[in-house]
Design a protein around this motif. Sequence first.
Motif, PDB file in Angstrom:
ATOM      1  N   LYS A   6       3.372   0.939   4.704  1.00 54.03           N
ATOM      2  CA  LYS A   6       2.184   1.780   4.613  1.00 54.03           C
ATOM      3  C   LYS A   6       0.971   0.861   4.506  1.00 54.03           C
ATOM      4  CE  LYS A   6       4.501   5.625   2.238  1.00 54.03           C
ATOM      5  NZ  LYS A   6       4.536   6.429   0.980  1.00 54.03           N
ATOM      6  N   ILE A  57      -2.561   4.460  -0.738  1.00 57.75           N
ATOM      7  CA  ILE A  57      -1.458   4.974   0.082  1.00 57.75           C
ATOM      8  C   ILE A  57      -0.104   4.398  -0.349  1.00 57.75           C
ATOM      9  CG2 ILE A  57      -2.924   5.457   2.066  1.00 57.75           C
ATOM     10  CD1 ILE A  57      -1.951   2.866   3.355  1.00 57.75           C
ATOM     11  N   ASN A  58      -0.121   3.565  -1.401  1.00 50.89           N
ATOM     12  CA  ASN A  58       1.115   3.006  -1.961  1.00 50.89           C
ATOM     13  C   ASN A  58       1.106   3.234  -3.477  1.00 50.89           C
ATOM     14  OD1 ASN A  58       2.601   1.286   0.301  1.00 50.89           O
ATOM     15  ND2 ASN A  58       0.393   0.960   0.551  1.00 50.89           N
TER      16      ASN A  58
END
Length: 265
Positions: A56, A177-178
């Motif tokens: 990601k 996003i992580n």
Amino acid sequence: MDTYKGYGNYGFIPITAAGFCKAISQLAGPTTLEKYLKLVMITLMNDFERRLAQRKVTASIIQLFHLEFQRILSEMKEQREAYYLPCKDRFLKDLAICRLKLYPCGAELIDELSGVPRSIMINKGLSQFSRSLPYFLFNLKGFRPVYEMHMHAPLKTSFNVEGWNQCFKRICELLLINPDIKGVSCVSWWYDPALETISPRLAYLRQQPLEGGARIFFVATDKYAKSGAIEKSKTRRKLYERGQYCPKLFLMIWSRDDLIRWASK
């Protein structure tokens, strides 16, 4: 070269791959080994899109990957002999970029999977333990996984205030996003409070994270100046030679919540 997925140093080469490199060097010489390692890097770069699908990452990081690949390929035509060897740190960083172990973020590379040693808490006795324990328990909420920052010579053009702002913003975008990554860390002599007097132009390296909620903890004294603290500065070198400055290494740790909060401002 791309089968090792665990925690560990970016320069770690799995036993099987290391044995293969040793055999090539012994049978055909170091020049042939360099050609083989170049081929490994080219193969990894050609397979970038497929391997990227398992990660990601943001569009800006992908763009920086492509820029680094262009640089690496260009340098293959001009690098001197004995550069592409497992004993060379700069080569290992380039190899780690090709392996997607290190992500280019502008001013720094970040290790996509790292952790903070628990021994950090007792490096300066009870005082550091009492300061660090609540931070790791309640702010960072653990010791790993975190992104770990690494300096790389080809990125030195971004080594300035704006470059570091952009670097931290990119890291923040990755954190968003992580959600399993707890924050970002870095061990360096840059975070030594003594630099605010000795090298005030570098003070932003320490002040910027602190103002955003990061914490800094003592790691070790660099008695023999192996960290690079005196390499680029005549002032620091003279003070070191006179016994008036001894580099010290500090850990900068910035939790995801604090970094995201800083970036939102």
